[in-house]
Design an enzyme around this catalytic site. Structure first.
Site, PDB file in Angstrom:
ATOM      1  N   ASP A   4       9.626   5.650  -0.929  1.00 18.10           N
ATOM      2  CA  ASP A   4       9.073   5.328   0.383  1.00 18.10           C
ATOM      3  C   ASP A   4       9.670   4.003   0.831  1.00 18.10           C
ATOM      4  O   ASP A   4      10.630   3.517   0.223  1.00 18.10           O
ATOM      5  CB  ASP A   4       7.543   5.328   0.369  1.00 18.10           C
ATOM      6  CG  ASP A   4       6.944   4.214  -0.495  1.00 18.10           C
ATOM      7  OD1 ASP A   4       7.714   3.343  -0.988  1.00 18.10           O
ATOM      8  OD2 ASP A   4       5.718   4.205  -0.676  1.00 18.10           O
ATOM      9  N   ARG A  58      -4.812   4.129   4.866  1.00 19.65           N
ATOM     10  CA  ARG A  58      -4.028   2.887   4.903  1.00 19.65           C
ATOM     11  C   ARG A  58      -3.355   2.739   6.264  1.00 19.65           C
ATOM     12  O   ARG A  58      -2.456   3.499   6.612  1.00 19.65           O
ATOM     13  CB  ARG A  58      -2.963   2.867   3.801  1.00 19.65           C
ATOM     14  CG  ARG A  58      -2.074   1.625   3.886  1.00 19.65           C
ATOM     15  CD  ARG A  58      -1.293   1.329   2.626  1.00 19.65           C
ATOM     16  NE  ARG A  58      -0.203   2.252   2.376  1.00 19.65           N
ATOM     17  CZ  ARG A  58       0.751   2.058   1.441  1.00 19.65           C
ATOM     18  NH1 ARG A  58       0.689   0.977   0.670  1.00 19.65           N
ATOM     19  NH2 ARG A  58       1.694   2.942   1.267  1.00 19.65           N
TER      20      ARG A  58
END
Length: 533
Positions: free
Chosen positions: A448, A168
């Site tokens: 996160d 990603r």
């Protein structure tokens, strides 16, 4: 003429610290490719970002997301995406995490079907994190990656059987300040994508796989078109067949859920699935509708996948993916094991099981976990209810999801405890990120950037709209500042005066203040924070 020759004379102006320590990654050939990508695609990226700003102006005036009129024929057509490669047919459990060396080895060895190596929300984009991450992935692809832990007297290396690697890159909104091309900062998206593809495409193909990507934070089908053009150009540049690169798109913005078919269509030669990025999706719902008092979101803990707007979005992803013959991947289980607390672990794991059972019964073809210990748990659930490699044959024609379903405001309360928790999580996460750690274990969850974004955006929304809490108090600046100072002091007492300054908690508090007590909404917390890395 060879494409490499066409662009071989491009002038690159890279900052000195960018290149001197990573000669194996920032080779002359790789740098030429970075320049090529920048010249061809950065202008388009900036236009797409301007389109986002224009759309937000409309939302701020009261407009709401809708299914685009101009693409009705695409939504109603019977087309399908290209064939999915054999090594991506079974994705029942995917593990995700940052690109540090130990994580890469452990994730690939975890028993999960795939590993999403993340340069985005779980990686703090320090230059060393990014470049060492590229080296780690290159070593993993070449199966030379090892790590010696002298404290544990242990050497980490890859098992014979490993998870399929998916990468990603950073979102379109993030620049890379260490690489300046034609007097412009480079795109984080293009740097992460480009370096990985450049160094690994040949070896990956030789290994019987290919460059696979997770594409984050798309807000419009034109952004999917941009990525498709990047893929097509890069494959031609490398001399590989079009459609070799494959992508899974994260549906983590409220805008994107109204354009699922369109996003798949734009990437139809490359796309293999959509993923329900649930935490960023909640953040996007708050962010995009932030100035509309009809869409006030209650305490973060109360917004689960059973909330009507979340359930509608998740099931619509399944229906549209399966109609187009691609995978629908479920959301993240953020729980992490709690040492020496069997009771707390059982409660946490029971939540994971219930969440994964709901996903697989709804029709998802796979799910996400953040910790290797959750892989067997999620695997057991999907093995029980999904005996085949996927359940794309389950078309979910019974569903009819409307625009109103996707926008239904979640019910719940806003509490002082919820405000305090959002303040605490925001400061703790921002401090971790400033110290180079993009994934932080907080309150027995793996936080996160996405989860921290929910916390700080809720604080902004609640303060701007002067919400009434369940204690009947109105959240004004004075009230917020009192709670913030109390939570800041708790953190200082816990970490100690020396660590409070040294580990950047004070700076994190200042950044949170800028994010929350501000007439203007700052699109991503990483933007003001990036200059301090």
């Amino acid at each position: 003429m060879d494409l490499k020759e066409v662009y071989s004379e491009n002038l690159l102006n890279f900052t000195k610290e960018a290149t001197e320590h990573y000669p194996g990654i920032l080779t002359d050939e790789a740098m030429t490719f970075m320049s090529v990508l920048h010249e061809k695609f950065n202008k388009g990226r900036l236009t797409l970002l301007k389109n986002r700003e224009d759309q937000q102006i409309l939302f701020d005036k009261g407009a709401l997301p809708t299914f685009p009129v101009e693409t009705k024929s695409i939504r109603e057509g019977n087309w399908e995406a290209a064939k999915t490669p054999a090594d991506l047919l079974d994705r029942r459990v995917e593990i995700t995490g940052p690109v540090d060396r130990k994580m890469v080895i452990n994730a690939l060895n975890s028993g999960a079907k795939t590993f999403m190596a993340d340069f985005e929300d779980s990686t703090s984009p320090t230059w060393s994190n990014l470049m060492l991450g590229q080296q780690n992935l290159k070593d993993a692809v070449n199966r030379t990656i090892t790590l010696e832990d002298t404290k544990k007297n242990k050497i980490y290396s890859l098992n014979e059987q490993t998870a399929v690697l998916i990468v990603r890159p950073r979102g379109l909104h993030l620049n890379e300040k260490h690489l300046v091309i034609n007097n412009e900062q480079a795109s984080g998206s293009l740097i992460d994508f480009g370096l990985y593809a450049f160094h690994n495409h040949k070896q990956l193909i030789d290994n019987g796989t290919a460059p696979y990507f997770y594409i984050p934070k798309l807000e419009h089908y034109l952004e999917a078109r941009w990525w498709n053009e990047v893929f097509e150009f890069s494959q031609e540049y490398f001399g590989v067949k079009n459609g070799t690169f494959k992508a899974t798109v994260l549906i983590e913005t409220i805008n994107a859920s109204f354009q699922l078919d369109e996003i798949i269509f734009e990437l139809r030669e490359h796309i293999v699935g959509l993923n329900c990025g649930r935490w960023d999706y909640i953040f996007s719902y708050i962010k995009k509708l932030r100035n509309n008092p009809a869409f006030i979101v209650p305490n973060r803990d109360q917004v689960t996948m059973t909330a009507p707007f979340m359930s509608a979005y998740s099931q619509l992803v399944i229906q549209r993916c399966h109609k187009r013959n691609i995978h629908a991947i479920g959301g993240m289980a953020a729980q992490i094991p709690i040492k020496n607390n069997e009771e707390a672990n059982k409660i946490a794991f029971d939540k994971v099981i219930a969440d994964k059972e709901r996903e697989v019964k709804n029709g998802h073809d796979g799910t996400w976990v953040a910790h290797p210990d959750l892989v067997p748990l999620a695997m057991t659930v999907f093995d029980k209810y999904m005996p085949n490699k996927n359940q794309i044959d389950l078309k979910r024609d019974d569903l009819h999801v409307t625009e109103d379903n996707l926008l239904e405001t979640p019910k719940g309360t806003i509490t002082e405890e919820g405000i305090r928790k959002n303040i605490s999580i925001s400061v703790l996460y921002i401090a971790s990120w400033l110290n180079g750690q993009g994934a932080a274990a907080l309150h027995n969850l793996m936080e996160d950037a996405a989860t921290a974004e929910i916390s700080r955006s809720q604080l902004w929304q609640w303060l701007q709209n002067k919400v009434v809490l369940d204690n009947q108090k109105v959240l004004c600046e004075k009230y917020y500042h009192r709670l913030a100072m109390e939570e800041f002091e708790k953190i200082r007492e816990k970490v100690g005066n020396e660590n409070h300054e040294k580990q950047k908690y004070r700076l994190a508090e200042q950044i949170l203040d800028i994010l929350v007590v501000n007439d203007k909404f700052i699109e991503f917390l990483t933007i003001p924070g990036y200059k301090y890395l």
